[in-house]
Design a protein around this motif. Structure first.
Motif, PDB file in Angstrom:
ATOM      1  N   VAL A 167      11.182  -7.311  -0.061  1.00 16.82           N
ATOM      2  CA  VAL A 167      10.886  -6.039  -0.726  1.00 16.82           C
ATOM      3  C   VAL A 167      11.519  -6.066  -2.108  1.00 16.82           C
ATOM      4  O   VAL A 167      12.710  -6.378  -2.246  1.00 16.82           O
ATOM      5  N   HIS A 169      11.300  -4.021  -6.200  1.00 16.59           N
ATOM      6  CA  HIS A 169      10.739  -2.964  -7.036  1.00 16.59           C
ATOM      7  C   HIS A 169      10.087  -3.636  -8.243  1.00 16.59           C
ATOM      8  O   HIS A 169      10.763  -4.252  -9.062  1.00 16.59           O
ATOM      9  N   SER A 193       8.074  -1.906  -3.701  1.00 13.75           N
ATOM     10  CA  SER A 193       8.489  -0.520  -3.479  1.00 13.75           C
ATOM     11  C   SER A 193       8.016   0.408  -4.587  1.00 13.75           C
ATOM     12  O   SER A 193       8.059   1.629  -4.436  1.00 13.75           O
ATOM     13  N   ILE A 197       4.399   1.023  -1.690  1.00 15.36           N
ATOM     14  CA  ILE A 197       4.883   2.131  -0.861  1.00 15.36           C
ATOM     15  C   ILE A 197       4.449   3.446  -1.499  1.00 15.36           C
ATOM     16  O   ILE A 197       4.719   3.701  -2.667  1.00 15.36           O
ATOM     17  N   TRP A 199       5.257   6.959  -1.659  1.00 11.76           N
ATOM     18  CA  TRP A 199       6.385   7.832  -1.329  1.00 11.76           C
ATOM     19  C   TRP A 199       5.899   9.246  -1.031  1.00 11.76           C
ATOM     20  O   TRP A 199       4.904   9.693  -1.589  1.00 11.76           O
ATOM     21  N   LEU A 235      17.833   0.675  -3.689  1.00  9.71           N
ATOM     22  CA  LEU A 235      16.802   0.683  -2.646  1.00  9.71           C
ATOM     23  C   LEU A 235      17.429   0.829  -1.265  1.00  9.71           C
ATOM     24  O   LEU A 235      16.871   1.513  -0.395  1.00  9.71           O
ATOM     25  N   PHE A 239      16.383   3.707   1.344  1.00 13.40           N
ATOM     26  CA  PHE A 239      15.890   3.402   2.684  1.00 13.40           C
ATOM     27  C   PHE A 239      16.754   4.047   3.754  1.00 13.40           C
ATOM     28  O   PHE A 239      16.249   4.457   4.806  1.00 13.40           O
ATOM     29  N   LEU A 249       6.599   1.337   5.551  1.00 13.52           N
ATOM     30  CA  LEU A 249       6.504  -0.117   5.472  1.00 13.52           C
ATOM     31  C   LEU A 249       5.215  -0.631   6.104  1.00 13.52           C
ATOM     32  O   LEU A 249       4.607  -1.590   5.614  1.00 13.52           O
TER      33      LEU A 249
END
Length: 318
Positions: A167, A169, A193, A197, A199, A235, A239, A249
């Motif tokens: 993972v 960013h 991320s 992902i 959000w 991160l 998480f 995920l």
């Protein structure tokens, strides 16, 4: 010496002792018929069943243990979330391997069901110059100081073997540095991320948020920026605060393809609001990677970029 009872045996014994025999109060005497000694009532207690009812003040019996995150995974059908992920970040001297090199790697092995850090690592790679020093704060002389680099690379390889997914960013940026120089080529699946992902809407994040904005949206203090391990730790803290991390995920691993928006200049705000980016990665266009579900939910037309490229390379008929 006799074997001592195990934990569950001890708990059961305490529960039985705590329950004790039932007490009969004078108010409970009833002139009506009662079952004979040794007989059982034909109607079980709707609340307690066959279990004895503890008296007030008695110690409670053993209680079941529930882990919410594990329960969520067990209930979900279909694809499951990875249990161990490697959160990764890099610092570099340029924007691409053609222009510079990677000079720092940060990695955190993270256990998803328990929201726990298992191991974290950071190491520098030597460089002679760093045009990006004003951004990442890494003087070239510091990168050349003695350090156990070989041991760090071995530990990094061990972390990779213990992870199911990487993972990062802005994964497209970090991914390009592996397989270059002494860094291994990474064959694990990647999750971005920033882009993969989606959000929760209640976090009020813009599409493709920065790691700083993501951290602040989850109440994580931002104390520094642009050091590899620091960005990984942001991160981690995000998480840790995600009750629905498993679901995020799983959705992030859905197959995605690159699409270009078909909008006029006056309609370009629709692409921006949908998370499309101008000129990146498709020059002169608003583009974004989308899953099939996200594609079907779009309010405007798009064209898959890979299909455009394949059509453009076909031989033209005479």
């Amino acid at each position: 010496m006799a074997d001592q009872p195990g934990l569950w045996e001890q708990s059961d014994l305490l529960g039985l002792l705590g329950a004790g025999p039932r007490q009969t109060s004078p108010q409970s005497l009833d002139p009506g018929p009662h079952p004979q000694a040794g007989s059982q009532s034909s109607e079980p207690d709707s609340q307690t069943g066959d279990q004895p009812t503890p008296q007030p003040g008695s110690p409670p019996g053993p209680q079941p243990i529930t882990l919410p995150s594990l329960s969520a995974v067990a209930r979900r059908s279909g694809p499951t979330a990875p249990e161990r992920i490697l959160i990764l970040d890099t610092e570099t001297t340029a924007l691409s391997p053609q222009e510079g090199i990677c000079i720092e790697v940060g990695a955190v092995l993270f256990h998803v069901p328990s929201r726990s850090v298992l191991q974290q690592l950071s190491f520098l790679l030597p460089c002679s110059s760093n045009p990006a020093e004003g951004i990442n704060g890494l003087p070239p002389a510091v990168t050349r100081l003695p350090q156990p680099l070989e041991a760090a690379l071995d530990l990094f390889q061990a972390q990779l073997r213990g992870a199911e997914v990487v993972v990062a960013h802005n994964a497209a940026f970090d991914r390009q540095w592996f397989g270059q120089g002494c860094l291994p080529d990474l064959s694990l699946p990647w999750i971005c991320s920033m882009e993969d992902i989606r959000w929760p809407a209640e976090r009020l994040l813009k599409p493709n948020p920065s790691v700083r904005d993501l951290a602040l949206a989850y109440g994580v203090p931002v104390w520094a920026a642009h050091r590899a391990l620091t960005d990984c730790q942001y991160l981690v803290h995000v998480f840790e605060r995600c009750a629905d991390l498993e679901e995020l995920l799983v959705a992030a691993q859905e197959p995605r393809h690159l699409y270009r928006a078909r909008l006029s200049y006056a309609e370009r705000h629709q692409a921006r609001e949908a998370g499309f980016r101008w000129n990146d990665p498709v020059s002169g266009s608003w583009s974004r990677r989308l899953s099939q579900k996200e594609l079907e939910a779009l309010p405007f037309a798009v064209v898959r970029v890979e299909q455009e490229l394949s059509v453009a390379t076909l031989p033209q008929s005479a």
